[in-house]
Design an enzyme around this catalytic site. Structure first.
Site, short mmCIF file in Angstrom:
data_model
loop_
_atom_site.label_atom_id
_atom_site.label_comp_id
_atom_site.label_asym_id
_atom_site.label_seq_id
_atom_site.Cartn_x
_atom_site.Cartn_y
_atom_site.Cartn_z
N HIS A 1 -32.99 -2.34 -3.77
CA HIS A 1 -31.68 -2.67 -3.52
C HIS A 1 -30.39 -1.78 -4.44
O HIS A 1 -29.43 -2.20 -4.32
CB HIS A 1 -31.70 -4.15 -3.68
CG HIS A 1 -32.30 -5.01 -2.71
ND1 HIS A 1 -32.18 -5.09 -1.39
CD2 HIS A 1 -33.62 -5.45 -3.02
CE1 HIS A 1 -33.20 -5.72 -0.82
NE2 HIS A 1 -33.98 -6.04 -1.77
N GLU B 1 -31.74 -1.58 -28.47
CA GLU B 1 -30.91 -2.05 -29.57
C GLU B 1 -31.54 -1.17 -30.62
O GLU B 1 -30.52 -0.90 -31.61
CB GLU B 1 -30.94 -3.67 -29.78
CG GLU B 1 -32.40 -4.24 -30.32
CD GLU B 1 -32.47 -5.56 -30.35
OE1 GLU B 1 -31.46 -6.16 -30.99
OE2 GLU B 1 -33.49 -6.36 -30.03
N CYS C 1 -22.06 -10.83 -42.05
CA CYS C 1 -21.47 -10.54 -43.42
C CYS C 1 -22.32 -11.60 -44.16
O CYS C 1 -22.81 -12.51 -44.17
CB CYS C 1 -20.06 -11.04 -43.56
SG CYS C 1 -18.95 -10.12 -42.48
N ARG D 1 -27.32 -8.95 -42.48
CA ARG D 1 -26.37 -9.63 -41.93
C ARG D 1 -25.08 -8.92 -41.50
O ARG D 1 -24.11 -9.27 -41.08
CB ARG D 1 -25.66 -11.10 -42.67
CG ARG D 1 -26.86 -11.98 -43.11
CD ARG D 1 -26.17 -12.95 -44.13
NE ARG D 1 -25.07 -13.81 -43.38
CZ ARG D 1 -25.43 -14.91 -42.65
NH1 ARG D 1 -26.86 -15.38 -42.78
NH2 ARG D 1 -24.55 -15.72 -42.27
N LYS E 1 -35.02 -4.80 -26.47
CA LYS E 1 -35.55 -4.21 -27.64
C LYS E 1 -35.32 -2.77 -27.88
O LYS E 1 -35.23 -2.20 -28.77
CB LYS E 1 -37.14 -4.51 -27.70
CG LYS E 1 -37.69 -5.03 -29.00
CD LYS E 1 -37.51 -6.49 -29.50
CE LYS E 1 -35.94 -7.12 -29.65
NZ LYS E 1 -35.88 -8.43 -29.76
N ASN F 1 -16.96 -15.11 -45.25
CA ASN F 1 -17.59 -14.76 -44.01
C ASN F 1 -16.99 -15.65 -43.08
O ASN F 1 -16.73 -16.97 -43.18
CB ASN F 1 -19.13 -14.99 -44.11
CG ASN F 1 -20.03 -14.87 -42.96
OD1 ASN F 1 -19.54 -14.27 -41.89
ND2 ASN F 1 -21.42 -15.37 -43.01
N GLY F 2 -16.88 -15.21 -41.71
CA GLY F 2 -16.16 -16.03 -40.54
C GLY F 2 -15.00 -15.35 -40.13
O GLY F 2 -14.77 -14.05 -40.19
N TRP G 1 -19.91 -6.92 -42.05
CA TRP G 1 -19.89 -6.52 -40.48
C TRP G 1 -18.66 -6.82 -39.81
O TRP G 1 -18.18 -7.81 -39.85
CB TRP G 1 -20.83 -7.61 -39.81
CG TRP G 1 -21.39 -6.96 -38.40
CD1 TRP G 1 -22.35 -6.09 -37.92
CD2 TRP G 1 -20.49 -7.55 -37.07
NE1 TRP G 1 -22.13 -5.98 -36.51
CE2 TRP G 1 -20.82 -6.66 -35.99
CE3 TRP G 1 -19.65 -8.40 -36.81
CZ2 TRP G 1 -20.79 -6.94 -34.74
CZ3 TRP G 1 -19.13 -8.20 -35.47
CH2 TRP G 1 -19.70 -7.63 -34.54
N LYS H 1 -27.44 -9.80 -37.94
CA LYS H 1 -28.25 -10.51 -37.33
C LYS H 1 -27.83 -11.93 -37.01
O LYS H 1 -28.53 -12.45 -36.01
CB LYS H 1 -29.23 -10.78 -38.77
CG LYS H 1 -30.53 -11.70 -38.71
CD LYS H 1 -31.70 -10.98 -37.72
CE LYS H 1 -32.72 -11.65 -37.53
NZ LYS H 1 -33.52 -11.25 -36.35
N GLU I 1 -36.81 -8.70 -22.02
CA GLU I 1 -36.66 -8.48 -23.40
C GLU I 1 -37.21 -7.15 -23.96
O GLU I 1 -36.70 -6.57 -24.70
CB GLU I 1 -37.72 -9.51 -23.97
CG GLU I 1 -37.91 -9.64 -25.62
CD GLU I 1 -36.89 -9.73 -26.45
OE1 GLU I 1 -35.71 -10.11 -25.80
OE2 GLU I 1 -36.96 -9.54 -27.43
C1 F6R Z 1 -32.05 -8.98 -30.26
C2 F6R Z 1 -31.33 -10.16 -30.82
C3 F6R Z 1 -30.09 -11.00 -30.57
C4 F6R Z 1 -30.37 -12.36 -30.53
C5 F6R Z 1 -29.14 -12.83 -30.33
C6 F6R Z 1 -29.05 -14.45 -30.37
O1 F6R Z 1 -33.44 -8.64 -30.91
O2 F6R Z 1 -31.94 -10.48 -32.10
O3 F6R Z 1 -30.34 -10.54 -29.12
O4 F6R Z 1 -31.37 -12.94 -30.10
O5 F6R Z 1 -27.79 -12.36 -31.19
O6 F6R Z 1 -29.29 -14.73 -31.65
P1 F6R Z 1 -29.69 -16.23 -32.17
O7 F6R Z 1 -31.02 -16.46 -31.62
O8 F6R Z 1 -29.82 -16.09 -33.72
O9 F6R Z 1 -28.85 -17.32 -31.53
#
Ligand code: F6R
Length: 618
Positions: free
Chosen positions: A514, A498, A2, A27, A495, A100-101, A74, A613, A491
């Site tokens: 396995h 998502e 948010c 956000r 990527k 927000n929260g 969000w 984010k 990773e």
């Molecule tokens: C994936 C991504 C998320 C963040 C995760 C942790 O691309 O960005 O998996 O890595 O939500 O977020 P932070 O690093 O802000 O604690």
């Protein structure tokens, strides 16, 4: 999670709010709304969907006025809908609130308010705040000291459990925005034309670089000519001097600057991130991280390292484990913060806990930091956001120098984390006397060279795009690797899933037989991290096993690897580096690969569905 904006001053508030919201859209982006004061009345406009939809509605109806608040959501409590979108208003519509929260005790407050006759119109936890302020306001106004809204907000905060960043306006005090925060960020920017409120400085950068980052428990009263801050002290309010921080980021961080999307722009910033993160760290022949605030003796005493993080940041931790154990010979465990916080890990005063978080706001990571500190560990943060909760609550912090990351999928921050953790591993190895100074200098030089190698990868992406085209219509994909390559595979899979919504899994390549190998049939994409490493031959054996069962192999391999073409359908070549630094060069093509697949599947690479984010809720 948010985004909040607010403005009071001489400009048209709706313009400022909509521009700010579009900068904060990363956000959260399931609905958005604004409340603007004009001629003693409040106008509230909320829409589901993106800020662009809200903008069209605002332009259609017009929203005059020079003071207002806005929100991009969000969803946590209640699905995305106009009724659940913020701002929420009191029964009489004279008080509007953005939040927000999470208000953890909202259910009981809601019940009490409903019994008192309040008309609660949404399913959110946030709406109760507007009604609580409505209850408190007449009592606060009785004091007749001009601070009724501040007092009503502060009384309300006393009823709330959980986390919040709040901005509140009230028709009885036109031109005033009252803000407060606990465990959720909020900044106030001060400019000649008024006061700006936002969850993140990017929303105010075009107006001012001088911001007050509100501290937990602080309440700010913003008026066109400045702000006044106070803290709750028991039942009383004590004035505190607002501390201004100057932000020297370029406004470019919030613009695409000619790139089609933020993700591509941020991928291309990675060579700069590597250089900036390393700048000034090698002094003579030794690595310096003064922010650790530990003496060489204290570092030498460290006998266990925990890296705690979530998502992509967790993957950076997996890479660092190999370096810390390999170079410093200190046992290192990497754990997702949401698990760590509910376990009873073995922590002693000689345990170093390293919390890695791009946003510095992630609720689980913050809770894990607090837990580790209570248990007596030294906690060190690695984050990208200056003054974020992780930075404030850890004993020391390294900033990753990625600058603001706007695309929801983390790319440049990940690389900044990997480089920062590599420096930490070198510092630990140095303190433990496990490396000569010549060796440290050599490693540092090679690490610094990766910036140029990443530039080379970015200059020619044809093979990456070709591999992506071959995978676009797949239903699923597997990423495999060993050692460092396994972390890179995790990773790469994250990527891809998502941003492209293509189901992807990752495995240590040795685990294939396995179980996961049962998934393989004709044309099934297997992306193998087959870079130069001590386990290269083993990875090649694993990809041959997959290929023998019909898999379509995409191999990430080094430029000089002449054999790999015989075992793969597509080869993405990257410069040869030592194994320790292979994640830096190998993850870049996987970021581009995920983006290419996502674009071909028609996905929004900057704002993937269901994600936000900053994950400020558990
Ligand atoms: C994936 C991504 C998320 C963040 C995760 C942790 O691309 O960005 O998996 O890595 O939500 O977020 P932070 O690093 O802000 O604690």
């Amino acid at each position: 999670m948010c985004g909040i904006v607010g403005y009071t001053g001489t400009r048209q508030a709706s313009d400022v709010l909509l521009t700010g919201l579009s900068r904060l859209e990363y956000r959260g982006y399931d609905s958005a709304g604004i409340a603007v004061q004009h001629d003693g009345a409040m106008q509230v406009i909320c829409r589901t969907g993106r800020v662009a939809e809200l903008r069209s509605s605002v332009e259609a109806v017009g929203a005059p006025g020079r003071c207002g608040i806005g929100h991009t959501r969000w969803a946590t409590h209640g699905r995305p809908s106009e009724a659940n979108a913020h701002p929420h208003t009191s029964c009489d519509g004279r008080i509007a609130v953005v939040h927000n929260g999470i208000i953890e005790n909202f259910a009981e407050i809601r019940e009490r308010l409903a019994d008192q006759g309040h008309d609660l119109r949404s399913q959110t936890d946030s709406e109760v705040v507007a009604h609580l302020i409505e209850e408190a306001y007449p009592r606060a106004a009785a004091a007749d000291d001009g601070d009724a809204l501040v007092r009503a907000v502060s009384e309300t905060l006393g009823h709330l459990a959980g986390s919040y960043a709040l901005a509140v306006i009230c028709d009885d005090e036109p031109g005033t925005i009252v803000c407060a925060r606990k465990d959720s960020p909020l900044v106030v920017g001060l400019a000649k034309d008024g006061a700006y409120v936002a969850s993140d400085v990017v929303a105010v950068l075009d107006a001012t670089r001088d911001v007050v980052m509100l501290a937990d428990g602080q309440i700010a009263c913003c008026r066109p000519d400045g702000i006044a801050c106070c803290m709750m002290q028991g039942d009383a309010l004590a004035a505190v001097e607002p501390r201004t921080t100057h932000i020297d980021w370029d406004l470019d961080v919030a613009e695409k600057t000619g790139y089609p999307d933020f993700m591509l722009k941020e991928i291309h910033e990675q060579p700069r991130v590597i250089r900036d993160t390393l700048a000034g760290r090698l002094v003579g022949n030794s690595i310096h991280i003064d922010e650790l605030e530990l003496t060489a003796e204290e570092l030498n005493l460290i006998d266990r390292v925990y890296i705690i993080a979530c998502g992509t940041s967790y993957h950076a931790g997996l890479i660092a484990k190999n370096l810390i154990e390999g170079w410093a010979r200190i046992p290192c465990e990497v754990e997702v913060a949401s698990e760590f916080r509910y376990r009873d890990p073995i922590i002693t005063p000689t345990t170093l806990v390293v919390a890695v978080s791009q946003s510095g706001e992630t609720a689980d990571t913050l809770a894990a930091i607090r837990d580790a500190r209570v248990k007596g560990a030294r906690v060190f943060g690695i984050t990208n956001v200056i003054g974020s909760p992780v930075a404030r609550e850890a004993d020391g912090v390294i900033y990753t120098k990625a600058n603001k990351e706007i695309a929801v999928a983390s790319t440049k921050s990940f690389l900044g984390q990997v480089v920062s953790l590599t420096l930490l591993a070198l510092v630990l190895a140095q303190a433990k006397g496990k490396m000569t100074s010549g060796h440290i200098r050599q490693l540092y030089t090679e690490l610094a060279n990766t910036a140029e190698l990443v530039e080379q990868i970015l200059a020619d992406t044809e093979a990456i795009d070709e591999a992506a085209r071959a995978c676009t219509d797949a239903a699923s994909a597997l990423f495999i690797g060993r050692g460092m390559g396994a972390a890179v595979a995790h990773e790469g899979a994250l990527k891809l899933k998502e941003i492209s919504y293509l189901h992807a899994e990752s495995y240590a390549a040795g685990e294939m037989k396995h179980g996961p190998i049962a998934l393989i049939d004709e044309g099934f994409p297997v992306i193998a991290i087959a870079t130069h490493s001590p386990v290269y031959d083993k990875v090649v054996s694993n990809l041959q096993e997959a290929r023998a069962r019909g898999a379509m192999i995409v191999a990430i391999a080094t430029q000089d690897d002449e054999d790999i073409s015989a075992h793969a359908d597509h080869v993405i070549r990257i410069p040869k580096v030592r194994d320790a630094f292979s994640p830096i060069v190998a993850s870049v093509p996987l970021q581009l690969f995920a983006r290419s697949v996502a674009l071909a599947r028609g996905c929004d690479v900057d704002q993937p569905r269901n994600l936000a984010k900053s994950v400020t809720v558990e």
